[in-house]
Design a protein around this motif. Structure first.
Motif, PDB file in Angstrom:
ATOM      1  N   LYS A 137       0.819  -1.206   0.000  1.00  0.00           N
ATOM      2  CA  LYS A 137       0.000   0.000   0.000  1.00  0.00           C
ATOM      3  C   LYS A 137       0.859   1.266   0.000  1.00  0.00           C
ATOM      4  N   GLU A 138       1.949   1.258   0.805  1.00  0.00           N
ATOM      5  CA  GLU A 138       2.796   2.458   0.930  1.00  0.00           C
ATOM      6  C   GLU A 138       4.145   2.028   1.501  1.00  0.00           C
TER       7      GLU A 138
ATOM      8  N   GLU B 273       6.859   3.656   1.984  1.00  0.00           N
ATOM      9  CA  GLU B 273       7.477   4.599   2.926  1.00  0.00           C
ATOM     10  C   GLU B 273       6.968   4.395   4.354  1.00  0.00           C
ATOM     11  N   ALA B 274       5.746   3.860   4.476  1.00  0.00           N
ATOM     12  CA  ALA B 274       5.158   3.677   5.803  1.00  0.00           C
ATOM     13  C   ALA B 274       5.962   2.688   6.639  1.00  0.00           C
TER      14      ALA B 274
ATOM     15  N   GLU C 241       9.621  13.565  11.606  1.00  0.00           N
ATOM     16  CA  GLU C 241       9.241  14.644  10.692  1.00  0.00           C
ATOM     17  C   GLU C 241      10.326  15.705  10.597  1.00  0.00           C
TER      18      GLU C 241
ATOM     19  N   THR D 167       8.463   9.564   4.369  1.00  0.00           N
ATOM     20  CA  THR D 167       7.371  10.539   4.278  1.00  0.00           C
ATOM     21  C   THR D 167       6.068   9.809   3.991  1.00  0.00           C
ATOM     22  N   ALA D 168       5.439   9.292   5.028  1.00  0.00           N
ATOM     23  CA  ALA D 168       4.209   8.526   4.879  1.00  0.00           C
ATOM     24  C   ALA D 168       2.998   9.459   4.889  1.00  0.00           C
ATOM     25  N   ILE D 169       1.882   8.940   4.393  1.00  0.00           N
ATOM     26  CA  ILE D 169       0.658   9.730   4.273  1.00  0.00           C
ATOM     27  C   ILE D 169       0.160  10.209   5.625  1.00  0.00           C
ATOM     28  N   ARG D 170       0.394   9.410   6.688  1.00  0.00           N
ATOM     29  CA  ARG D 170      -0.165   9.761   7.992  1.00  0.00           C
ATOM     30  C   ARG D 170       0.362  11.083   8.550  1.00  0.00           C
ATOM     31  N   ARG D 171       1.475  11.572   8.015  1.00  0.00           N
ATOM     32  CA  ARG D 171       1.992  12.853   8.480  1.00  0.00           C
ATOM     33  C   ARG D 171       0.995  13.979   8.251  1.00  0.00           C
ATOM     34  N   ASN D 172       0.152  13.853   7.220  1.00  0.00           N
ATOM     35  CA  ASN D 172      -0.839  14.897   6.945  1.00  0.00           C
ATOM     36  C   ASN D 172      -1.889  14.988   8.054  1.00  0.00           C
ATOM     37  N   GLU D 173      -2.190  13.847   8.696  1.00  0.00           N
ATOM     38  CA  GLU D 173      -3.152  13.837   9.792  1.00  0.00           C
ATOM     39  C   GLU D 173      -2.538  14.354  11.091  1.00  0.00           C
TER      40      GLU D 173
END
Length: 469
Positions: free
Chosen positions: A81-82, A84-85, A126, A134-140
């Motif tokens: 799925k990702e 980087e995660a 971060e 740089t995973a998507i969860r950083r946006n949350e």
């Protein structure tokens, strides 16, 4: 039908390759983490629980500081799925160990501690600005981290935990933050027995490899866990040195990581032992068992009946605090409740029978840019009443020189015969005397206020946390 043995082994091999690839990716980008990244073996948990413990994995990853436990299918799905995660998850677990999150002694609220540790780890990641993590969860996470950084001066797990305790969140908000910052399970930290880990598990090092006890809540009293905790402390010190010197550019960027490292590496103080440095020799009427010779005593009793050859000494030399000065910075940045707690703790230590004389000459001086009050205490019972009724005065700027000038004058006027010393409780932002006094002097800071203040070379510096006073 279930999976064949070959399918299961193939899935596990792929998951292990992904974890190794994640480790190597971090090693290439973060050379100062070389020792930390080499600490782990790998243990497969295909049934969703940690072998030999019965502890559920609670997701896909967990670490006890010596091994990384992983669910093979979860790792593969996560990577697909990702990718980087997984790299970020791996670094997240490494930071838990480096920052000593799992090696705690006591906690009031484990869920809040878990969240605080996750926030500290994610914030440190971060700050490194790694594209590979740089995973998507950083946006949350971004909005909450920015808000928290405005309210928490030192961005370590301890400070974040204190903020969470002082600012209760609704169940929905707490669950939302947990989902945004969580990367691994912490259940293994809180095992009360490390015996389940003594047999090890099957992983990169092979089946049945024994190893250190895990990072556990109560099992931290075991020798294996103590050794492992000390090993991670050594890693943290080396990392801080590298970031502050050899890797300065990267260290300047890693703000949250440096704050957490300084918190981990901060020297812990025994305040009781610190105060005993200000004691002076004193004699007390008490049998001195240390200098009493029982051989001659019992020989005389046997030879002459009830006539010992030597009588026990009726006095004993002890080190006590008889003359002392406590100076309190009453500038606007020092809070009254904190001052009162500091005085209470200091007095509770001083009034112990073996450390405080029955007749005393204690001066409690309040000062901002000038002397505001000098309260003289001559008997131990007087200080309890003073603490109950004290009222802070001043709230102006901070200048340490007036207190030292005033105490120097009291010494010249023979107010003190053998002044034990002066302790100045302050936020640290003031003008220090240039000349060394004729008595011991110490500045006591709260780390929230002044963790990096420089004091004169002749002064003793002590940094305490709020929970230590």
């Amino acid at each position: 039908m279930g999976e064949s043995m070959n399918d299961s082994e193939h899935i596990n091999a792929l998951a292990l390759d992904i974890l190794r690839l994640s480790r190597n990716t971090l090693l290439v980008n973060l050379r100062f983490l070389d020792r930390a990244l080499s600490m782990f073996g790998y243990v497969s948990c295909p049934d969703g629980s940690i072998p030999r413990t019965g502890v559920p994995l609670g997701g896909g990853l967990a670490t006890d500081g010596k091994r990384i436990y992983y669910a093979p299918k979860w790792v593969l799905l996560r990577y697909r799925k990702e990718k980087e995660a997984i790299v970020r998850d791996y670094l997240h677990m490494v930071f838990h160990c480096v920052f000593h999150h799992a090696f705690v002694d006591t906690l009031l609220d484990i869920p809040r501690w878990d969240l605080a540790c996750d926030i500290a780890a994610e914030s440190a990641i971060e700050d490194l600005h790694l594209s590979c993590a740089t995973a998507i969860r950083r946006n949350e996470q971004d909005a909450f981290v920015r808000k928290l950084q405005n309210e928490v001066k030192l961005f370590s797990a301890e400070k974040i935990y204190a903020w969470l305790m002082d600012n209760p969140l609704s169940d929905d908000d707490f669950a939302k933050l947990k989902r945004a910052f969580e990367a691994d399970s912490h259940d293994i930290w809180y095992l009360r027995s490390s015996s389940a880990f003594e047999q090890g598990g099957e992983g990169e090092d092979g089946p049945g490899q024994s190893g250190e006890a895990g990072c556990v809540y109560a099992a931290g009293h075991g020798a294996g866990s103590e050794n492992l905790g000390q090993e991670w402390k050594d890693i943290a010190r080396r990392m801080q040195t590298d970031l502050e010197s050899f890797t300065k550019i990267q260290g300047d960027q890693a703000g949250s990581m440096m704050q957490s490292l300084r918190e981990v590496n901060r020297e812990r103080y025994d305040y009781s032992a610190f105060l005993r440095k200000f004691a002076v020799p004193d004699e007390t009427m008490k049998i001195n068992d240390d200098e009493f010779d029982y051989i001659f005593y019992t020989y005389g009793m046997d030879l002459y009946g009830k006539m010992p050859l030597i009588e026990p000494l009726e006095y004993k030399e002890v080190r006590r605090i008889r003359e002392f000065v406590i100076a309190i910075d009453t500038s606007g940045s020092v809070q009254g409740d904190t001052v009162q707690r500091f005085l209470n703790k200091t007095w509770n230590i001083l009034k112990q029978q073996e450390s405080f004389a029955s007749r005393i000459n204690l001066h409690i001086i309040q000062c901002d840019a000038e002397i505001q009050e000098d309260r003289k205490i001559t008997a131990p019972e007087e200080i309890d009443e003073y603490i109950k009724t004290m009222r802070l005065r001043g709230f102006g700027g901070t200048d340490f020189r007036p207190v030292f000038e005033y105490v120097d004058r009291l010494c010249r006027e023979k107010e003190f015969a053998h002044l034990g010393g002066l302790i100045y409780f302050t936020d640290g932002y003031g003008t220090f005397p240039e000349k060394q006094p004729d008595y011991r002097a110490a500045f006591v800071f709260l780390d929230e206020e002044c963790n990096n203040c420089d004091v004169p070379v002749w002064a003793i510096k002590l940094v305490l946390r709020k929970d230590e006073i």
